[in-house]
Scaffold this active site. Sequence first.
Site, PDB file in Angstrom:
ATOM      1  N   ASN A 111     -77.119  48.460  -2.350  1.00 38.16           N
ATOM      2  CA  ASN A 111     -76.341  47.409  -1.827  1.00 38.16           C
ATOM      3  C   ASN A 111     -76.652  45.881  -2.395  1.00 38.16           C
ATOM      4  O   ASN A 111     -77.697  45.868  -2.916  1.00 38.16           O
ATOM      5  CB  ASN A 111     -76.832  47.529  -0.457  1.00 38.16           C
ATOM      6  CG  ASN A 111     -76.747  48.579   0.246  1.00 38.16           C
ATOM      7  OD1 ASN A 111     -75.863  49.636  -0.150  1.00 38.16           O
ATOM      8  ND2 ASN A 111     -77.229  48.962   1.469  1.00 38.16           N
ATOM      9  N   ASP A 113     -75.941  43.279  -0.776  1.00 41.44           N
ATOM     10  CA  ASP A 113     -76.014  42.246   0.209  1.00 41.44           C
ATOM     11  C   ASP A 113     -77.272  41.538   0.240  1.00 41.44           C
ATOM     12  O   ASP A 113     -77.497  40.521   1.315  1.00 41.44           O
ATOM     13  CB  ASP A 113     -75.677  43.070   1.575  1.00 41.44           C
ATOM     14  CG  ASP A 113     -76.432  44.148   1.944  1.00 41.44           C
ATOM     15  OD1 ASP A 113     -77.800  44.130   1.629  1.00 41.44           O
ATOM     16  OD2 ASP A 113     -76.196  44.992   2.620  1.00 41.44           O
ATOM     17  N   HIS A 130     -77.174  47.825  -8.288  1.00 42.96           N
ATOM     18  CA  HIS A 130     -75.799  47.232  -8.345  1.00 42.96           C
ATOM     19  C   HIS A 130     -75.773  45.655  -8.108  1.00 42.96           C
ATOM     20  O   HIS A 130     -74.601  45.019  -7.986  1.00 42.96           O
ATOM     21  CB  HIS A 130     -74.845  47.592  -7.240  1.00 42.96           C
ATOM     22  CG  HIS A 130     -74.508  49.319  -7.339  1.00 42.96           C
ATOM     23  ND1 HIS A 130     -73.813  50.000  -6.391  1.00 42.96           N
ATOM     24  CD2 HIS A 130     -74.675  50.018  -8.387  1.00 42.96           C
ATOM     25  CE1 HIS A 130     -73.998  51.300  -6.810  1.00 42.96           C
ATOM     26  NE2 HIS A 130     -73.983  51.536  -8.100  1.00 42.96           N
ATOM     27  N   CYS A 172     -72.182  27.958 -15.925  1.00 44.07           N
ATOM     28  CA  CYS A 172     -73.599  28.072 -16.153  1.00 44.07           C
ATOM     29  C   CYS A 172     -74.295  26.907 -16.412  1.00 44.07           C
ATOM     30  O   CYS A 172     -73.850  25.677 -17.345  1.00 44.07           O
ATOM     31  CB  CYS A 172     -73.596  28.832 -17.755  1.00 44.07           C
ATOM     32  SG  CYS A 172     -75.090  28.982 -18.611  1.00 44.07           S
ATOM     33  N   CYS A 175     -75.010  26.254 -20.603  1.00 40.47           N
ATOM     34  CA  CYS A 175     -73.757  26.088 -21.541  1.00 40.47           C
ATOM     35  C   CYS A 175     -72.695  25.821 -20.921  1.00 40.47           C
ATOM     36  O   CYS A 175     -71.553  25.321 -21.629  1.00 40.47           O
ATOM     37  CB  CYS A 175     -73.683  27.508 -22.648  1.00 40.47           C
ATOM     38  SG  CYS A 175     -72.815  28.647 -21.437  1.00 40.47           S
ATOM     39  N   GLY A 214     -77.645  56.795   4.142  1.00 44.13           N
ATOM     40  CA  GLY A 214     -76.360  55.969   4.066  1.00 44.13           C
ATOM     41  C   GLY A 214     -75.840  55.785   2.910  1.00 44.13           C
ATOM     42  O   GLY A 214     -75.162  54.709   2.580  1.00 44.13           O
ATOM     43  N   PRO A 241     -75.311  59.703   9.445  1.00 47.30           N
ATOM     44  CA  PRO A 241     -74.523  60.317  10.571  1.00 47.30           C
ATOM     45  C   PRO A 241     -73.506  61.620  10.161  1.00 47.30           C
ATOM     46  O   PRO A 241     -73.121  62.318  11.074  1.00 47.30           O
ATOM     47  CB  PRO A 241     -73.542  59.213  11.246  1.00 47.30           C
ATOM     48  CG  PRO A 241     -73.896  58.109  10.355  1.00 47.30           C
ATOM     49  CD  PRO A 241     -74.941  58.431   9.343  1.00 47.30           C
TER      50      PRO A 241
HETATM   51  P1  OAD Z   1     -70.116  54.555   1.243  1.00 44.60           P
HETATM   52  O1  OAD Z   1     -69.032  53.644   2.147  1.00 44.60           O
HETATM   53  O2  OAD Z   1     -69.459  55.507  -0.046  1.00 44.60           O
HETATM   54  O3  OAD Z   1     -70.740  55.428   2.045  1.00 44.60           O
HETATM   55  C1  OAD Z   1     -71.418  55.047   3.246  1.00 44.60           C
HETATM   56  C2  OAD Z   1     -72.166  56.001   3.786  1.00 44.60           C
HETATM   57  O4  OAD Z   1     -73.137  55.399   4.835  1.00 44.60           O
HETATM   58  C3  OAD Z   1     -71.553  57.060   4.392  1.00 44.60           C
HETATM   59  O5  OAD Z   1     -72.096  58.401   3.958  1.00 44.60           O
HETATM   60  C4  OAD Z   1     -71.768  57.059   5.826  1.00 44.60           C
HETATM   61  O6  OAD Z   1     -71.594  58.220   6.602  1.00 44.60           O
HETATM   62  C5  OAD Z   1     -73.068  56.420   5.868  1.00 44.60           C
HETATM   63  N1  OAD Z   1     -73.321  55.775   7.287  1.00 44.60           N
HETATM   64  C6  OAD Z   1     -72.435  55.128   8.020  1.00 44.60           C
HETATM   65  N2  OAD Z   1     -72.845  54.288   9.002  1.00 44.60           N
HETATM   66  C7  OAD Z   1     -74.173  54.785   9.096  1.00 44.60           C
HETATM   67  C8  OAD Z   1     -75.445  54.204   9.743  1.00 44.60           C
HETATM   68  N3  OAD Z   1     -75.282  53.635  10.750  1.00 44.60           N
HETATM   69  N4  OAD Z   1     -76.818  54.816   9.372  1.00 44.60           N
HETATM   70  C9  OAD Z   1     -76.669  55.621   8.087  1.00 44.60           C
HETATM   71  N5  OAD Z   1     -75.611  55.976   7.351  1.00 44.60           N
HETATM   72  C10 OAD Z   1     -74.623  55.486   7.654  1.00 44.60           C
HETATM   73  O7  OAD Z   1     -71.003  53.565   0.414  1.00 44.60           O
HETATM   74  P2  OAD Z   1     -72.113  53.891  -0.813  1.00 44.60           P
HETATM   75  O8  OAD Z   1     -72.517  55.205  -0.645  1.00 44.60           O
HETATM   76  O9  OAD Z   1     -73.430  52.640  -0.578  1.00 44.60           O
HETATM   77  O10 OAD Z   1     -70.778  50.353  -5.917  1.00 44.60           O
HETATM   78  O11 OAD Z   1     -71.346  53.574  -1.941  1.00 44.60           O
HETATM   79  C11 OAD Z   1     -71.643  53.728  -3.217  1.00 44.60           C
HETATM   80  C12 OAD Z   1     -71.127  52.899  -4.145  1.00 44.60           C
HETATM   81  O12 OAD Z   1     -69.832  52.722  -4.297  1.00 44.60           O
HETATM   82  C13 OAD Z   1     -71.348  51.076  -3.640  1.00 44.60           C
HETATM   83  O13 OAD Z   1     -72.461  50.736  -4.097  1.00 44.60           O
HETATM   84  C14 OAD Z   1     -70.083  50.518  -4.490  1.00 44.60           C
HETATM   85  C15 OAD Z   1     -69.082  51.430  -4.373  1.00 44.60           C
HETATM   86  O14 OAD Z   1     -68.265  51.388  -5.159  1.00 44.60           O
HETATM   87  C16 OAD Z   1     -70.245  49.086  -6.451  1.00 44.60           C
HETATM   88  O15 OAD Z   1     -69.341  48.544  -6.141  1.00 44.60           O
HETATM   89  C17 OAD Z   1     -70.920  49.134  -8.027  1.00 44.60           C
END
Ligand code: OAD
Length: 282
Positions: A111, A113, A130, A172, A175, A214, A241
Amino acid sequence: MISRFDQLVRTIANVLKTGDLITVLTGAGVSAESGIPTFRGPEGYWTVGSRNYQPSEIATQAMFQRNPKEIWKWFLYRRGICEDALPNPGHLAIVKMEKLLGSRFRLVTQNVDGLHLRAGSNIDRTYQVHGNLNYMRCARECYSTIYPLPSGLSRKARGDDLSKNEWDMLVCPKCGAMTRPHVLLWDEYYDEQYYRLESSLDAASKTALLIVVGTTGSANIPNQIVATVLRRGGTVIDINPNFNVFSEAAQRSAGGLFLQGNSASILPTLADLIIDLIANGS
Ligand code: OAD
């Protein structure tokens, strides 16, 4: 037959005896209950898209070369959503685990964030693989310094432009070249310097228990981490979930479990369990 809770207690008690690392690997789901959209959910960033481009087109180095302002607009819009959000009980439970386990703990997060750090996770044990969209760096890489974003940028809605004064702030300090968001773009590679690649893989190679939270596992590094932990015979617990590729890996691992549900509910229970087991000398 032992209950799932008993299995969880046994798993964690066994891991605590090893002295190896306990690592938490998070994805967008851990911040969902803070109100930040995931990427691939129904309201996800990659599902909804931006006004003029699909996010997979925007968040690339190729786009930055062509149109750096589009990239900045996209990330500043996302940053505004993060600024409004607060860490939830899941983030706070991870901090609790870290305080308890100290040098035996690592957090790897996809994340950008910044909520883990705002919750109190220690930057030295938190690998933001990331990046973090509260920071910027020189696009020409005159120095590898990472700067906090200037405080004078106003909150942006999707597609909002920046004033000339705001663009002037995004240069920057050393520079004068344009800066870029400190985030990994789709057509870039992980590295140690900015994204802690080697540190994350090293942690995985020493991890007895990996708690995956997640994530759909769509990026490269989480898959490498899970594979490394499985190869060394470690245990994987997946909190989500929805059943996913890591739920299946967790169920295959020694003593592993898929805990189906929201991380803001499950992580605090898990943290309390670890506290109890340590207090009882496990
Ligand atoms: P995704 O949007 O692919 O997946 C989010 C996951 O969170 C899913 O498996 C949901 O089921 C789960 N989820 C939803 N609500 C939840 C909750 N309350 N508690 C627990 N889990 C929950 O997001 P990421 O897997 O993080 O990369 O995506 C990976 C990367 O893909 C990101 O970091 C980003 C993206 O491209 C870059 O931007 C480089």
